[in-house]
Design a protein around this motif. Structure first.
Motif, PDB file in Angstrom:
ATOM      1  N   VAL A 121      18.937  10.633 -15.582  1.00  0.00           N
ATOM      2  CA  VAL A 121      18.768  11.496 -14.133  1.00  0.00           C
ATOM      3  C   VAL A 121      18.834  10.446 -12.854  1.00  0.00           C
ATOM      4  CG1 VAL A 121      18.147  13.855 -13.891  1.00  0.00           C
ATOM      5  CG2 VAL A 121      17.431  12.998 -16.094  1.00  0.00           C
ATOM      6  N   LEU A 122      19.766  11.138 -12.028  1.00  0.00           N
ATOM      7  CA  LEU A 122      19.044  10.575 -10.634  1.00  0.00           C
ATOM      8  C   LEU A 122      18.350  12.235 -10.395  1.00  0.00           C
ATOM      9  CD1 LEU A 122      20.827   9.407  -8.902  1.00  0.00           C
ATOM     10  CD2 LEU A 122      21.961  11.127  -7.829  1.00  0.00           C
ATOM     11  N   VAL A 123      17.313  11.363  -9.172  1.00  0.00           N
ATOM     12  CA  VAL A 123      16.511  12.014  -8.809  1.00  0.00           C
ATOM     13  C   VAL A 123      15.908  11.597  -7.170  1.00  0.00           C
ATOM     14  CG1 VAL A 123      15.017  12.243 -10.728  1.00  0.00           C
ATOM     15  CG2 VAL A 123      14.727  10.014  -9.558  1.00  0.00           C
ATOM     16  N   GLY A 124      16.574  10.735  -6.813  1.00  0.00           N
ATOM     17  CA  GLY A 124      17.076   9.919  -5.123  1.00  0.00           C
ATOM     18  C   GLY A 124      18.132   9.545  -4.760  1.00  0.00           C
ATOM     19  N   GLU A 125      18.226   9.357  -3.301  1.00  0.00           N
ATOM     20  CA  GLU A 125      19.248   8.336  -2.860  1.00  0.00           C
ATOM     21  C   GLU A 125      18.262   8.009  -1.421  1.00  0.00           C
ATOM     22  OE1 GLU A 125      22.393  11.484  -2.168  1.00  0.00           O
ATOM     23  OE2 GLU A 125      23.314  11.166  -4.396  1.00  0.00           O
ATOM     24  N   TYR A 140      10.657  15.265 -10.545  1.00  0.00           N
ATOM     25  CA  TYR A 140      10.607  15.053  -8.712  1.00  0.00           C
ATOM     26  C   TYR A 140      11.369  16.493  -8.295  1.00  0.00           C
ATOM     27  CZ  TYR A 140      10.577   9.879  -9.201  1.00  0.00           C
ATOM     28  OH  TYR A 140       9.898   8.762  -9.981  1.00  0.00           O
ATOM     29  N   PRO A 141      11.075  16.512  -7.361  1.00  0.00           N
ATOM     30  CA  PRO A 141      11.763  17.994  -6.250  1.00  0.00           C
ATOM     31  C   PRO A 141      13.093  17.794  -6.315  1.00  0.00           C
ATOM     32  CG  PRO A 141      11.549  16.492  -4.698  1.00  0.00           C
ATOM     33  CD  PRO A 141      10.972  15.515  -5.837  1.00  0.00           C
ATOM     34  N   PRO A 142      14.065  19.210  -6.206  1.00  0.00           N
ATOM     35  CA  PRO A 142      15.614  18.526  -6.536  1.00  0.00           C
ATOM     36  C   PRO A 142      16.023  17.371  -5.311  1.00  0.00           C
ATOM     37  CG  PRO A 142      14.754  20.657  -5.859  1.00  0.00           C
ATOM     38  CD  PRO A 142      13.469  19.902  -6.281  1.00  0.00           C
ATOM     39  N   LEU A 143      17.307  17.798  -5.502  1.00  0.00           N
ATOM     40  CA  LEU A 143      17.875  16.165  -4.620  1.00  0.00           C
ATOM     41  C   LEU A 143      18.749  17.653  -3.620  1.00  0.00           C
ATOM     42  CD1 LEU A 143      20.347  13.729  -6.177  1.00  0.00           C
ATOM     43  CD2 LEU A 143      18.093  13.534  -4.162  1.00  0.00           C
ATOM     44  N   PRO A 144      18.309  17.727  -1.952  1.00  0.00           N
ATOM     45  CA  PRO A 144      18.855  18.577  -0.801  1.00  0.00           C
ATOM     46  C   PRO A 144      20.333  18.491  -1.418  1.00  0.00           C
ATOM     47  CG  PRO A 144      18.013  16.869   0.089  1.00  0.00           C
ATOM     48  CD  PRO A 144      17.573  16.936  -1.046  1.00  0.00           C
ATOM     49  N   ASP A 145      21.902  19.702  -0.814  1.00  0.00           N
ATOM     50  CA  ASP A 145      22.701  19.283  -0.807  1.00  0.00           C
ATOM     51  C   ASP A 145      22.851  19.055   0.806  1.00  0.00           C
ATOM     52  OD1 ASP A 145      24.912  19.760   0.057  1.00  0.00           O
ATOM     53  OD2 ASP A 145      25.127  22.390  -0.793  1.00  0.00           O
ATOM     54  N   VAL A 146      23.563  18.113   1.039  1.00  0.00           N
ATOM     55  CA  VAL A 146      23.487  16.809   2.326  1.00  0.00           C
ATOM     56  C   VAL A 146      24.196  18.513   3.470  1.00  0.00           C
ATOM     57  CG1 VAL A 146      24.431  15.415   3.660  1.00  0.00           C
ATOM     58  CG2 VAL A 146      24.359  14.879   0.995  1.00  0.00           C
ATOM     59  N   LEU A 147      24.935  19.341   3.049  1.00  0.00           N
ATOM     60  CA  LEU A 147      25.515  20.266   3.678  1.00  0.00           C
ATOM     61  C   LEU A 147      24.665  20.925   4.689  1.00  0.00           C
ATOM     62  CD1 LEU A 147      28.763  21.364   2.416  1.00  0.00           C
ATOM     63  CD2 LEU A 147      28.276  19.765   3.975  1.00  0.00           C
ATOM     64  N   ASP A 148      23.556  20.989   3.911  1.00  0.00           N
ATOM     65  CA  ASP A 148      22.119  21.757   4.271  1.00  0.00           C
ATOM     66  C   ASP A 148      21.600  21.780   5.577  1.00  0.00           C
ATOM     67  OD1 ASP A 148      22.772  24.005   2.103  1.00  0.00           O
ATOM     68  OD2 ASP A 148      21.590  23.719   1.132  1.00  0.00           O
ATOM     69  N   LEU A 149      21.616  19.952   5.357  1.00  0.00           N
ATOM     70  CA  LEU A 149      20.938  19.346   6.119  1.00  0.00           C
ATOM     71  C   LEU A 149      21.355  19.354   7.677  1.00  0.00           C
ATOM     72  CD1 LEU A 149      20.574  15.673   4.381  1.00  0.00           C
ATOM     73  CD2 LEU A 149      18.692  18.101   4.578  1.00  0.00           C
ATOM     74  N   PHE A 150      22.709  19.800   8.003  1.00  0.00           N
ATOM     75  CA  PHE A 150      23.048  20.032   9.473  1.00  0.00           C
ATOM     76  C   PHE A 150      22.609  21.395   9.885  1.00  0.00           C
ATOM     77  CE2 PHE A 150      25.933  17.048   7.997  1.00  0.00           C
ATOM     78  CZ  PHE A 150      25.357  15.789   8.341  1.00  0.00           C
ATOM     79  N   PRO A 151      22.998  21.784  10.992  1.00  0.00           N
ATOM     80  CA  PRO A 151      22.802  22.568  11.744  1.00  0.00           C
ATOM     81  C   PRO A 151      24.276  23.686  11.359  1.00  0.00           C
ATOM     82  CG  PRO A 151      22.488  21.275  13.271  1.00  0.00           C
ATOM     83  CD  PRO A 151      22.832  20.708  12.385  1.00  0.00           C
ATOM     84  N   PRO A 152      24.142  25.147  11.536  1.00  0.00           N
ATOM     85  CA  PRO A 152      24.715  26.112  11.561  1.00  0.00           C
ATOM     86  C   PRO A 152      25.726  25.817  12.896  1.00  0.00           C
ATOM     87  CG  PRO A 152      23.217  27.551  11.695  1.00  0.00           C
ATOM     88  CD  PRO A 152      22.638  26.710  11.792  1.00  0.00           C
ATOM     89  N   PRO A 153      27.141  25.456  12.328  1.00  0.00           N
ATOM     90  CA  PRO A 153      28.014  25.519  14.040  1.00  0.00           C
ATOM     91  C   PRO A 153      27.501  27.183  14.723  1.00  0.00           C
ATOM     92  CG  PRO A 153      29.447  26.401  11.913  1.00  0.00           C
ATOM     93  CD  PRO A 153      27.666  25.728  11.595  1.00  0.00           C
ATOM     94  N   PRO A 154      28.028  26.853  15.836  1.00  0.00           N
ATOM     95  CA  PRO A 154      27.869  27.807  16.978  1.00  0.00           C
ATOM     96  C   PRO A 154      28.650  29.411  17.015  1.00  0.00           C
ATOM     97  CG  PRO A 154      28.406  26.309  18.067  1.00  0.00           C
ATOM     98  CD  PRO A 154      28.434  26.157  16.739  1.00  0.00           C
ATOM     99  N   GLN A 155      27.968  30.275  17.376  1.00  0.00           N
ATOM    100  CA  GLN A 155      28.257  31.699  17.369  1.00  0.00           C
ATOM    101  C   GLN A 155      29.790  31.870  17.898  1.00  0.00           C
ATOM    102  OE1 GLN A 155      29.434  33.135  13.857  1.00  0.00           O
ATOM    103  NE2 GLN A 155      27.987  31.690  12.690  1.00  0.00           N
TER     104      GLN A 155
END
Length: 60
Positions: free
Chosen positions: A20-24, A45-60
């Motif tokens: 089971v993949l638990v880390g990268e 192990y904690p769940p792997l974070p979604d890579v896209l969640d690590l980026f801040p949201p784009p400015p509005q």
């Protein structure tokens, strides 16, 4: 004929055919690698974070 994946569990250090993949681990100077666990240790192990969640949201 396809070989089953055989990996070593990062926690109990036993080999498993159901990894089971638990880390990268990412590396700036070369290829990274994956961390695997057996099915018994994987829930600890904690769940792997979604890579896209690590980026801040784009400015509005």
């Amino acid at each position: 004929m396809t070989r089953p994946p055989i990996r070593m569990c990062a926690r109990c250090e036993r080999t498993t055919t159901e990894p089971v993949l638990v880390g990268e681990i990412h590396s700036a100077t070369g290829p990274g690698f994956n961390i695997y666990a057996c099915t018994e240790c994987a829930p600890g192990y904690p769940p792997l974070p979604d890579v896209l969640d690590l980026f801040p949201p784009p400015p509005q």
